[in-house]
Write an enzyme that holds these catalytic residues in place. Structure first.
Site, PDB file in Angstrom:
ATOM      1  N   TYR A 158       2.338  -8.499  17.583  1.00  0.00           N
ATOM      2  CA  TYR A 158       1.801  -7.969  16.321  1.00  0.00           C
ATOM      3  C   TYR A 158       0.292  -8.143  16.197  1.00  0.00           C
ATOM      4  O   TYR A 158      -0.313  -7.650  15.248  1.00  0.00           O
ATOM      5  CB  TYR A 158       2.456  -8.678  15.128  1.00  0.00           C
ATOM      6  CG  TYR A 158       3.938  -8.483  15.049  1.00  0.00           C
ATOM      7  CD1 TYR A 158       4.491  -7.247  14.742  1.00  0.00           C
ATOM      8  CD2 TYR A 158       4.804  -9.541  15.282  1.00  0.00           C
ATOM      9  CE1 TYR A 158       5.857  -7.063  14.661  1.00  0.00           C
ATOM     10  CE2 TYR A 158       6.173  -9.374  15.202  1.00  0.00           C
ATOM     11  CZ  TYR A 158       6.694  -8.131  14.894  1.00  0.00           C
ATOM     12  OH  TYR A 158       8.051  -7.953  14.819  1.00  0.00           O
ATOM     13  N   HIS A 202      -0.815  -3.918  10.327  1.00  0.00           N
ATOM     14  CA  HIS A 202      -0.248  -4.875   9.367  1.00  0.00           C
ATOM     15  C   HIS A 202      -0.929  -6.242   9.470  1.00  0.00           C
ATOM     16  O   HIS A 202      -0.846  -7.036   8.546  1.00  0.00           O
ATOM     17  CB  HIS A 202       1.248  -5.027   9.635  1.00  0.00           C
ATOM     18  CG  HIS A 202       2.131  -4.867   8.446  1.00  0.00           C
ATOM     19  ND1 HIS A 202       1.736  -4.320   7.243  1.00  0.00           N
ATOM     20  CD2 HIS A 202       3.435  -5.191   8.276  1.00  0.00           C
ATOM     21  CE1 HIS A 202       2.750  -4.329   6.391  1.00  0.00           C
ATOM     22  NE2 HIS A 202       3.796  -4.846   6.995  1.00  0.00           N
ATOM     23  N   ASN A 261       7.132 -10.255   5.134  1.00  0.00           N
ATOM     24  CA  ASN A 261       7.986 -10.074   3.961  1.00  0.00           C
ATOM     25  C   ASN A 261       8.279 -11.352   3.194  1.00  0.00           C
ATOM     26  O   ASN A 261       8.854 -11.292   2.111  1.00  0.00           O
ATOM     27  CB  ASN A 261       9.285  -9.383   4.364  1.00  0.00           C
ATOM     28  CG  ASN A 261       9.043  -7.982   4.886  1.00  0.00           C
ATOM     29  OD1 ASN A 261       7.920  -7.466   4.853  1.00  0.00           O
ATOM     30  ND2 ASN A 261      10.085  -7.359   5.382  1.00  0.00           N
ATOM     31  N   ASP A 265      -3.359  -5.181   4.356  1.00  0.00           N
ATOM     32  CA  ASP A 265      -3.516  -3.799   4.820  1.00  0.00           C
ATOM     33  C   ASP A 265      -3.062  -2.857   3.710  1.00  0.00           C
ATOM     34  O   ASP A 265      -2.177  -3.193   2.934  1.00  0.00           O
ATOM     35  CB  ASP A 265      -2.692  -3.553   6.090  1.00  0.00           C
ATOM     36  CG  ASP A 265      -1.201  -3.746   5.873  1.00  0.00           C
ATOM     37  OD1 ASP A 265      -0.459  -2.759   5.963  1.00  0.00           O
ATOM     38  OD2 ASP A 265      -0.762  -4.896   5.611  1.00  0.00           O
ATOM     39  N   ASN A 295       5.807  -4.899   1.179  1.00  0.00           N
ATOM     40  CA  ASN A 295       6.785  -5.979   1.065  1.00  0.00           C
ATOM     41  C   ASN A 295       6.162  -7.369   1.004  1.00  0.00           C
ATOM     42  O   ASN A 295       6.698  -8.262   0.350  1.00  0.00           O
ATOM     43  CB  ASN A 295       7.801  -5.899   2.209  1.00  0.00           C
ATOM     44  CG  ASN A 295       8.716  -4.699   2.047  1.00  0.00           C
ATOM     45  OD1 ASN A 295       9.029  -4.294   0.929  1.00  0.00           O
ATOM     46  ND2 ASN A 295       9.129  -4.129   3.153  1.00  0.00           N
TER      47      ASN A 295
END
Length: 186
Positions: free
Chosen positions: A15, A20, A66, A91, A112
């Site tokens: 990631y 994100h 989340n 973001d 989220n």
């Protein structure tokens, strides 16, 4: 005065350079410039430094996006930091790539990570620095888009944008949210 600056993102190498994770990327550069280093701590990677008489605590939650609110709620309480001194870097697909907007409150707009923060902080009244990542995706492809890496062109354009985000963070901690919004918001 103490401040909690939280960059939102997901832990893990897969990631690292995704849209994100812009919050993590912004804090990595800020910590580096201030000579601070992140260490794994409770629910987050944490760094801290002093700037103009302020204690600035940086966290990158390791709870995944989340559940970001869990780490934020914990560190606000643990460090005894008021919610007014919290800034979340996030973001935002509603803003064109590279736009930076500081807000004192607002809805999650379907994000989220922000939804979870709202839930655990009992409301939307916390400051957030929204980093535009654009919306170049087809209907139903939002998750794939935010979890994809920046394009080469976007990545090359990022250093001055991340630098501006860092200036906004330090301004937030020294002259306050209202004056910082007046100085920096488009």
């Amino acid at each position: 005065m103490k401040y909690l600056i939280t960059g939102l993102g997901n832990p893990g190498a897969q990631y690292e350079l995704t849209r994100h994770n812009i919050g993590f990327l912004v804090l990595d550069q800020l910590a580096d410039k201030q000579g601070a280093s992140f260490k794994v701590d409770r629910l987050a990677e944490k760094a801290e430094f002093k700037y103009k008489g302020r204690s600035i605590h940086l966290i990158k939650p390791n709870t995944f996006m989340n559940l970001s609110g869990k780490a934020i709620a914990y560190w606000l309480q643990e460090l005894k930091i008021e919610k007014e001194n919290l800034l979340v870097i996030v973001d935002d697909i509603a803003l064109p790539f590279g736009s930076l907007r500081l807000r004192t409150k607002g809805s999650s707009a379907g994000h989220n990570g922000l939804k979870n923060i709202e839930l655990l902080l009992n409301g939307q009244n916390y400051s957030r620095l929204r980093f535009g990542v654009g919306d170049a995706f087809h209907k139903g492809q939002q998750v794939d888009y935010v979890l994809s890496n920046f394009t080469q062109t976007e990545f090359e354009a990022m250093p001055p944008l991340i630098e501006k985000a860092n200036e906004m963070i330090l301004s937030f901690c020294t002259i306050g949210v209202e004056r910082t919004m007046n100085l920096f918001n488009d």
